[in-house]
Scaffold this motif. Structure first.
Motif, PDB file in Angstrom:
ATOM      1  N   LEU A 450      32.581  30.874  48.722  1.00  0.00           N
ATOM      2  CA  LEU A 450      32.036  32.223  48.549  1.00  0.00           C
ATOM      3  C   LEU A 450      32.091  33.013  49.863  1.00  0.00           C
ATOM      4  O   LEU A 450      32.401  34.209  49.864  1.00  0.00           O
ATOM      5  CB  LEU A 450      30.599  32.140  48.029  1.00  0.00           C
ATOM      6  CG  LEU A 450      30.445  31.644  46.581  1.00  0.00           C
ATOM      7  CD1 LEU A 450      28.986  31.515  46.210  1.00  0.00           C
ATOM      8  CD2 LEU A 450      31.155  32.580  45.610  1.00  0.00           C
ATOM      9  N   ARG A 451      31.797  32.349  50.985  1.00  0.00           N
ATOM     10  CA  ARG A 451      31.864  33.047  52.289  1.00  0.00           C
ATOM     11  C   ARG A 451      33.291  33.486  52.586  1.00  0.00           C
ATOM     12  O   ARG A 451      33.528  34.595  53.093  1.00  0.00           O
ATOM     13  CB  ARG A 451      31.338  32.130  53.393  1.00  0.00           C
ATOM     14  CG  ARG A 451      29.837  31.876  53.315  1.00  0.00           C
ATOM     15  CD  ARG A 451      29.326  31.059  54.488  1.00  0.00           C
ATOM     16  NE  ARG A 451      27.966  30.607  54.220  1.00  0.00           N
ATOM     17  CZ  ARG A 451      27.637  29.411  53.766  1.00  0.00           C
ATOM     18  NH1 ARG A 451      28.590  28.520  53.540  1.00  0.00           N
ATOM     19  NH2 ARG A 451      26.390  29.083  53.528  1.00  0.00           N
ATOM     20  N   SER A 452      34.257  32.609  52.294  1.00  0.00           N
ATOM     21  CA  SER A 452      35.664  32.959  52.531  1.00  0.00           C
ATOM     22  C   SER A 452      36.101  34.123  51.647  1.00  0.00           C
ATOM     23  O   SER A 452      36.831  35.021  52.090  1.00  0.00           O
ATOM     24  CB  SER A 452      36.564  31.745  52.275  1.00  0.00           C
ATOM     25  OG  SER A 452      36.334  30.745  53.232  1.00  0.00           O
ATOM     26  N   LYS A 455      34.723  37.398  53.013  1.00  0.00           N
ATOM     27  CA  LYS A 455      35.499  37.851  54.178  1.00  0.00           C
ATOM     28  C   LYS A 455      36.872  38.383  53.764  1.00  0.00           C
ATOM     29  O   LYS A 455      37.381  39.323  54.368  1.00  0.00           O
ATOM     30  CB  LYS A 455      35.685  36.695  55.170  1.00  0.00           C
ATOM     31  CG  LYS A 455      34.432  36.283  55.918  1.00  0.00           C
ATOM     32  CD  LYS A 455      34.731  35.269  57.005  1.00  0.00           C
ATOM     33  CE  LYS A 455      35.250  33.983  56.446  1.00  0.00           C
ATOM     34  NZ  LYS A 455      35.461  32.942  57.473  1.00  0.00           N
ATOM     35  N   ALA A 456      37.482  37.769  52.727  1.00  0.00           N
ATOM     36  CA  ALA A 456      38.849  38.129  52.338  1.00  0.00           C
ATOM     37  C   ALA A 456      38.889  39.148  51.203  1.00  0.00           C
ATOM     38  O   ALA A 456      39.975  39.424  50.681  1.00  0.00           O
ATOM     39  CB  ALA A 456      39.605  36.870  51.924  1.00  0.00           C
ATOM     40  N   ASN A 457      37.719  39.685  50.818  1.00  0.00           N
ATOM     41  CA  ASN A 457      37.651  40.641  49.700  1.00  0.00           C
ATOM     42  C   ASN A 457      38.268  40.081  48.413  1.00  0.00           C
ATOM     43  O   ASN A 457      38.966  40.780  47.676  1.00  0.00           O
ATOM     44  CB  ASN A 457      38.349  41.958  50.072  1.00  0.00           C
ATOM     45  CG  ASN A 457      37.580  42.725  51.136  1.00  0.00           C
ATOM     46  OD1 ASN A 457      36.343  42.760  51.106  1.00  0.00           O
ATOM     47  ND2 ASN A 457      38.301  43.307  52.077  1.00  0.00           N
ATOM     48  N   GLY A 458      38.062  38.783  48.187  1.00  0.00           N
ATOM     49  CA  GLY A 458      38.508  38.162  46.946  1.00  0.00           C
ATOM     50  C   GLY A 458      39.962  37.751  46.900  1.00  0.00           C
ATOM     51  O   GLY A 458      40.451  37.314  45.853  1.00  0.00           O
ATOM     52  N   ASP A 459      40.676  37.838  48.028  1.00  0.00           N
ATOM     53  CA  ASP A 459      42.093  37.472  48.061  1.00  0.00           C
ATOM     54  C   ASP A 459      42.227  35.962  48.278  1.00  0.00           C
ATOM     55  O   ASP A 459      41.981  35.458  49.378  1.00  0.00           O
ATOM     56  CB  ASP A 459      42.797  38.229  49.185  1.00  0.00           C
ATOM     57  CG  ASP A 459      44.300  37.976  49.194  1.00  0.00           C
ATOM     58  OD1 ASP A 459      44.784  37.223  48.324  1.00  0.00           O
ATOM     59  OD2 ASP A 459      44.989  38.538  50.076  1.00  0.00           O
TER      60      ASP A 459
END
Length: 504
Positions: A450-452, A455-459
């Motif tokens: 979830l943290r990743s 940070k990646a806006n769901g990419d």
């Protein structure tokens, strides 16, 4: 040097030493009784460690585990009944040596090789764990997500002949880990209107239920019905052992290193290390035809590997917080209850504690020799304890331990329910290891994913952007491809076997 002196001061405290000796005697007792495993000994100690500081708590579990593995060799050699799964690989060799009048020598080899293998494992652990920790400081949530997922994947892959059952066990563990409030989003899940579940299911009733209660349910038909035969007396346990160890020194060193490496693989553990080392010793032996006839070469290799694997399992546990086996999963749960989070930072923030753990490992393995000799001498008395007395006492201890964590009756019901679930799973050949690893690793996988994603806006492709993350991610995906291919292959083979019988 200053951290090492501080660690020595922590370990040489009389209370820590008393805990180590007491836990060692407990581990010897549990391991020597057929069917009561090292994992069960560890699970039974968890309620006691609840009231201890981190170091004596870890010392108790490390000591009890090492002793239980060695004590499991005793009923194997005397009665052809392995005390723990890690002893099963060489039970026939030890028993047949006893039938040839060399029972003392067989148990002496077990003891000596367990000590040497354990010391090799500790040396590798103490040398490599800090180096790996320095490398792991570079990790972000991407790497931790893939590493935890890789740990779960490997646990499924090595869990047995049917990876599909291992995957189902893992998913059940993930379901248990998701109960309560999400650490990232704050969303409440699967609490069914029960306020006590808001903080999730406590690790203590999970551990006791999955291991101790399930094992008691499996052993229940034996209560009052099965009486073990009186074992033969053990004489001269170290006669000729020195010469035998020197003769097979190469295999012993190889198995110590191999056992440590196998132990470091998530989900593998001492029993797999023992079987692989035994098979490799037979493959490389100049006299493979002697294996299975009471030949000590296989005994030397396998008993060196299983204790080395115990130390190896702590490398991913301490460095990444990823359990190497079910016992280190319990250790991680205990450390978290004490407010210590395993990971690379612990090597700098709690360097004295980490060094103290290494010293405890060394001390526990050195204690194997004198205390193991006591267990060998007293094996006749240990094996005479009636199951009708022992098993109800263990169940009472489980209930008290589950209740003590939160003073909650709900934990007792959860423990009993999970114990029943684990019993049904074991009866249908579903492995328990992936489930407990998923309970521990579930929050790590979910939280870091979830943290990743935030940070990646769901990419999702951003999970492969960093080189280390891309490597770990590729490995995890390869393991899942191997799991799927293995499952399809076993299903296809089963259908081929079923086709002729249907046509006939």
């Amino acid at each position: 040097m200053e951290a090492l002196q501080e660690a020595l001061g922590l370990v040489l405290d009389w209370q820590v030493l008393a805990v180590i000796v007491g836990a060692s005697m407990f581990g010897l007792f549990i391991g020597a009784i057929p069917g009561l495993t090292a994992t069960m000994a560890t699970a039974l100690l968890v309620p006691v460690t609840f009231f201890m500081d981190p170091l004596p708590a870890i010392g108790a579990i490390v000591s009890a585990t090492a002793m239980a593995i060695v004590a499991g060799d005793i009923p194997g050699a005397l009665l052809r009944i392995p005390g723990t799964p890690a002893s099963a690989a060489y039970t026939d060799e030890a028993y047949l040596m006893g039938r040839q009048g060399r029972i003392g020598q067989a148990l002496g080899v077990n003891l000596a090789c367990s000590v040497i293998g354990g010391v090799i494992g500790v040396a590798i652990l103490a040398f490599f764990a800090p180096l790996v920790a320095e490398f792991a400081i570079q990790f972000t949530s991407d790497e931790y997500f893939w590493l935890a997922l890789l740990g779960l994947s490997c646990a499924v892959l090595v869990s047995g002949s049917d990876p599909l059952k291992g995957a189902i066990s893992m998913l059940l563990g993930l379901l248990v880990s998701m109960v309560g409030m999400s650490s990232v989003s704050g969303q409440m899940r699967f609490i069914f209107g029960i306020p006590e579940l808001l903080s999730g299911i406590s690790i203590l009733p999970v551990l006791i239920g999955l291991f101790a209660v399930a094992e008691l349910l499996r052993r229940m038909p034996e209560i009052g019905r099965i009486s073990l035969p009186t074992p033969p007396p053990v004489k001269k346990p170290f006669e000729g052992v020195g010469g035998m160890l020197w003769k097979y020194k190469g295999g012993m060193a190889r198995s110590g290193i191999l056992g440590t490496l196998i132990g470091a693989l998530p989900g593998a553990g001492a029993d797999i290390a023992s079987w692989i080392s035994y098979a490799l010793a037979r493959r490389l032996s100049r006299t493979p035809e002697k294996f299975g006839t009471g030949h000590p070469e296989g005994l030397v290799s396998a008993s060196s590997a299983n204790n080395a694997a115990l130390s190896g399992a702590y490398i991913p546990a301490l460095v990444f917080g990823i359990p190497g086996d079910t016992i280190t999963a319990i250790i991680i749960g205990v450390l978290m209850m004490k407010g210590v989070t395993p990971g690379p930072d612990v090597f700098t923030t709690d360097a004295a504690l980490v060094n103290a753990i290494f010293i405890v490992f060394l001390l526990a393995n050195l204690l194997l020799l004198p205390l193991g000799l006591v267990a060998v001498r007293g094996a006749r008395h240990i094996l005479s304890v009636p199951s009708g007395v022992l098993y109800p006492l263990i169940l009472l201890f489980c209930i008290v331990g589950a209740y003590a964590a939160n003073n909650s009756m709900l934990d007792i019901w959860l423990m009993l329910g999970l114990g029943l679930l684990a019993y049904v799973m074991a009866e249908n050949d579903f492995p328990i290891g992936p489930m407990i690893l998923a309970v521990i690793l579930g929050p790590i996988v979910e939280g870091n994913f979830l943290r990743s994603m935030i940070k990646a806006n769901g990419d999702l492709l951003m999970l492969f952007e960093r080189p280390i993350a891309a490597t770990l991610g590729s490995l995890a995906l390869l393991v899942w491809v191997a799991i799927i291919v293995s499952t399809l292959w076993s299903m296809r083979r089963a259908s081929r076997k079923a086709t002729p019988s249907q046509s006939g």
